[in-house]
Design a protein around this motif. Structure first.
Motif, short mmCIF file in Angstrom:
data_model
loop_
_atom_site.label_atom_id
_atom_site.label_comp_id
_atom_site.label_asym_id
_atom_site.label_seq_id
_atom_site.Cartn_x
_atom_site.Cartn_y
_atom_site.Cartn_z
N ARG A 115 33.30 52.63 42.38
CA ARG A 115 35.10 52.80 42.53
C ARG A 115 35.53 53.66 41.93
O ARG A 115 36.61 54.91 41.99
CB ARG A 115 35.75 51.52 42.76
CG ARG A 115 35.42 50.29 43.82
CD ARG A 115 36.47 49.44 43.78
NE ARG A 115 36.13 48.48 42.56
CZ ARG A 115 35.95 47.66 42.81
NH1 ARG A 115 35.37 47.07 44.04
NH2 ARG A 115 36.01 46.50 41.55
N THR A 116 35.33 53.40 40.01
CA THR A 116 36.15 54.65 39.52
C THR A 116 35.66 56.19 39.79
O THR A 116 36.60 57.09 39.30
CB THR A 116 35.68 54.49 38.32
OG1 THR A 116 36.19 52.54 37.57
CG2 THR A 116 36.40 55.11 36.66
N ASP A 144 29.44 48.14 41.32
CA ASP A 144 30.64 48.00 41.91
C ASP A 144 32.15 48.65 41.45
O ASP A 144 32.75 49.71 42.12
CB ASP A 144 31.50 46.78 43.15
CG ASP A 144 29.53 46.56 43.71
OD1 ASP A 144 28.80 47.38 43.70
OD2 ASP A 144 29.92 44.96 43.73
N CYS A 145 32.22 48.92 40.55
CA CYS A 145 33.52 48.36 39.65
C CYS A 145 33.69 50.26 38.75
O CYS A 145 34.34 50.99 39.22
CB CYS A 145 33.94 47.17 38.43
SG CYS A 145 35.47 48.68 37.69
N ASP A 146 31.90 49.96 38.55
CA ASP A 146 31.96 51.63 38.42
C ASP A 146 31.91 52.71 39.26
O ASP A 146 31.94 54.51 38.68
CB ASP A 146 30.16 51.92 37.19
CG ASP A 146 30.71 50.68 36.04
OD1 ASP A 146 32.17 50.82 35.60
OD2 ASP A 146 30.60 50.66 35.46
N PHE A 191 39.39 42.75 33.26
CA PHE A 191 38.41 43.66 33.27
C PHE A 191 37.37 43.45 31.49
O PHE A 191 35.89 43.23 31.62
CB PHE A 191 38.53 45.53 33.72
CG PHE A 191 38.57 45.15 34.95
CD1 PHE A 191 36.75 45.29 35.72
CD2 PHE A 191 39.26 44.97 36.40
CE1 PHE A 191 36.64 45.14 37.29
CE2 PHE A 191 39.15 45.10 37.40
CZ PHE A 191 38.03 45.15 38.18
N MET A 229 43.45 43.12 41.85
CA MET A 229 42.25 42.92 43.51
C MET A 229 41.58 41.62 42.67
O MET A 229 40.72 41.75 42.64
CB MET A 229 41.36 43.72 42.17
CG MET A 229 41.49 45.25 42.05
SD MET A 229 40.33 45.94 40.70
CE MET A 229 38.67 45.60 42.05
N CYS A 273 38.89 49.04 34.30
CA CYS A 273 39.21 48.29 35.84
C CYS A 273 39.58 49.36 36.99
O CYS A 273 40.05 48.63 37.97
CB CYS A 273 41.11 47.55 35.68
SG CYS A 273 42.21 48.45 34.68
N SER A 274 39.58 50.52 36.61
CA SER A 274 39.82 51.83 37.85
C SER A 274 40.98 51.86 38.82
O SER A 274 41.69 51.86 39.48
CB SER A 274 38.67 51.15 38.60
OG SER A 274 38.62 50.58 39.80
#
Length: 367
Positions: free
Chosen positions: A103-104, A99-101, A221, A57, A196-197
């Motif tokens: 994507r998860t 943004d990471c959450d 992360f 990423m 980290c999804s």
């Protein structure tokens, strides 16, 4: 000839790169760490572009300026005064983690749509296997880190803990296998990593788990999330400290205002007391002058009375002396008259009457 052309092109490209790098260096030399173009997360050593560089990423180059010299300047200045760059860094990291959450959550929805639905009991057993896999991966990554640092004894202790968790994992897998058909068990069941999804498999081996949980992406992360929590706590502490300082300054201002009011009231009271003293002194002076004037008038009246009595006494004394002298003169005249002859008496009588009349007239005029 062709080699000469490639050499000239290579020299031109190197000159362009040198000129670009020199222009960047000059522009960075003119910029201070307080400039808005400087990345505040980089100054606090928590920019995701730096932490996740070289991973799956990789975010590429940050849009703002990164310079280690500016970070050193900031560290020196932050010891003298609070610059509150943590607020900008918190906003930056919060947007990145959000943004990471997202994507998860999207990855979880895709897994729900693609994989077969299972009962809640089977899902709980699969979740237990995933949790043990995550624990094994974290322990293996920790053991590798301790071995790299030279802590062999601690690494051996961690590996023993890994063996105990592996035994629990085998039991959990056996329960999960017995709770569903063999055809469904052979399918790869995936799970999304909450940090980290990334996707994790139910049947991943220990090497795959260790590579994931000890990898740069997952640890990056973790570092970003821990740094975000630390910055939030730092910001909260600084805000509380600033609020206390503001409250203290406000109390000091209120105390100063109260002192000013007290001094003003005291000065007013002094002025009033002085004015009362002046009025009292004026009244005293007036009363003294009035008493003096009264004494003077009384003394004047006494003096006038005394003079009047003295005049009346002197007048009465002069009148009495005149009467006494008049009587004595008449007695003397009577004696002389008795000694004289009758003829002399007659002539003197006429003269005496005229003289007595003149004398009486004179006394009446004096009176």
């Amino acid at each position: 000839m062709v080699q000469c052309m490639f050499a000239s092109l290579h020299l031109q490209g190197s000159c362009r790169k040198a000129s670009c790098s020199s222009s960047r260096d000059e522009s960075r030399q003119r910029v201070k760490f307080t400039d808005e173009r400087v990345c505040k997360s980089h100054l606090l050593n928590c920019c995701p572009h730096d932490i996740l560089s070289g991973t799956r990423m990789d975010l590429g180059e940050c849009s703002k300026i990164h310079d280690l010299a500016l970070r050193a300047d900031y560290e020196i200045s932050s010891k003298e005064r609070d610059l509150f760059f943590e607020l900008d860094a918190v906003d930056h990291l919060e947007s990145f983690i959000a943004d990471c959450d997202r994507r998860t959550e999207l990855a979880k929805k895709r897994l729900v749509e693609t994989q077969e639905e299972i009962s809640a009991e089977v899902a709980a057993k699969a979740e237990k296997v995933h949790a043990l896999n995550e624990e094994i991966g974290k322990l293996l990554a920790k053991a590798e880190q301790l071995g790299a640092e030279g802590n062999v004894d601690e690494a051996q202790t961690v590996l023993q803990e890994v063996e105990r968790v592996r035994t629990k994992k085998k039991d959990a897998e056996e329960e999960y296998r017995n709770s569903m058909p063999a055809s469904s068990f052979q399918q790869q069941k995936l799970r999304v990593c909450e940090v980290c999804s990334a996707y994790l498999g139910l049947h991943d081996n220990d090497r795959r788990l260790a590579d994931h949980f000890g990898g740069k992406l997952h640890l990056g992360f973790i570092q970003i999330r821990e740094k975000l929590e630390l910055l939030k706590k730092t910001v909260q502490d600084k805000q509380e400290r600033r609020n206390q300082e503001r409250l203290k300054r406000r109390e000091e201002r209120e105390r100063e205002e109260r002192m000013k009011k007290r001094t003003k009231s005291r000065s007013r009271e002094r002025k009033r007391s002085r004015s009362r003293d002046r009025d009292r002194e004026r009244r005293r002076r007036r009363s003294r002058s009035a008493s003096r004037e009264k004494r003077r008038s009384h003394s004047r009246s006494k003096e006038r009375d005394r003079r009047r009595r003295h005049r009346s006494r002197s007048r009465s004394r002069s009148r009495h002396s005149r009467e006494h002298s008049h009587k004595s003169s008449r007695d003397r005249d009577h004696e002389r008259e008795s000694k004289r002859s009758p003829s002399e008496r007659r002539s003197d009588g006429l003269n005496g009457r005229t003289e007595s009349r003149r004398h009486d007239d004179r006394e009446a005029g004096e009176i």
